[in-house]
Enzyme design. Sequence first.
Site, PDB file in Angstrom:
ATOM      1  CE  LYS A  52     -36.210  -3.599   5.581  1.00 35.32           C
ATOM      2  NZ  LYS A  52     -36.876  -2.348   5.164  1.00 35.32           N
ATOM      3  CE  LYS A 102     -40.057  -9.499   1.268  1.00 34.75           C
ATOM      4  NZ  LYS A 102     -39.794  -8.656   2.327  1.00 34.75           N
ATOM      5  CE  LYS A 143     -38.726  -0.154  -2.322  1.00 34.53           C
ATOM      6  NZ  LYS A 143     -39.839   0.414  -1.175  1.00 34.53           N
TER       7      LYS A 143
END
Length: 331
Positions: A115, A197, A200
């Site tokens: 992230k 994966k 969002k």
Amino acid sequence: MQTIGKPRVFSGIQPSGGLHLGNYLGAIRNWVRNQDKYDNIFCIVDLHTITVAQDPAALRENTLDLAAVYLASGIKREQAMFVQSHIPAHAELAWILECFIPMGWLERMTQFKEKSGRERERSSTGLFAYPALMAADILLYDTNFVPVGEDQRQHIELTRDIGQRMNQRFGELFVLPEAMIQAAGARIMGLDDPEKKMSKSLAADATGHAIFMLDSPDVIRKKVARAQTDAQPEVRFPAGPGVTNLLEIYRTIQDKDWATVEKEFAGKSYSVLKTAVADTVIETLTPIQERYRQIRSDDGALMQQLRGAAERLTPIANTTLYRVQEAVGLR
Ligand code: TYM
């Protein structure tokens, strides 16, 4: 600290908008199916969501949306479903845990690495400390099981590690939780890129990446039709990652094992497979979408339910928090 009656389940999802099929098959669907076996707490983890930039109005909206999707998916009204920030003990316990978690443990977390990416220096301290807050969520309620997708396994291991470390130092403070990860649907991949994966954040960059729970049948058909397959003339085994992902979606929804789906689709064209996948996804999501719209038509009742659950859970959370505060010398 002891489990009386049913084992306790705790799980949560971020209200960051755009719930996708991975969230449904990896988490929500399993919560719904097993809800009668456990004493459940389902959380809307808004404090986790603000670790990356959010529009305040959208966050409020997404919080209600997520609550409505939980109910629409089949979580019963009597279950404890609440918003994380409504119970201050989460942030308070997280702080205490942070003071006992070595930096090195958090630096190893793959989700943080993914992230923060190349923006590491600019990402928030909250994003770095994220797993400590997640550990607090779980440990506050003497949780036995945490039903999640595969990507959360490492965070639950860290929760056990910090729980164990504090138990060793201060005596039995925490129940050590176990991850509950299903054999099917725990890692749904992107339709546009089956090496990644379904997420969002990737969905924000590519419209064909994810199927959202609130996508219309038309959109679902288009996305599945465009999904990546293999360079074979038909479905063959061993299949490549794109076809495997489509089959995984199909078999998870249909509760079928690999041998059965291999037999069903071997030698069939990709369009037969894709029609079957789109059909089963639409059949699953359409009734959820209808119930979702009904539930969202009365936001007052929804908010009242969330507040009521937070009120009921606060004494449980505080019992753990006070125990920890006392152990470390804060009380
Ligand atoms: P979040 O909001 O990213 O995801 C919610 C749930 O969906 C699962 N999931 C997937 N499952 C299968 N395939 C995928 N592609 C996929 N993508 C997501 C996740 O594993 C998760 O179960 N840190 C958590 C939220 C959290 C939490 C907690 C969970 C905060 N506190 C305490 C459990 C207990 C998260 O970001 O999930």
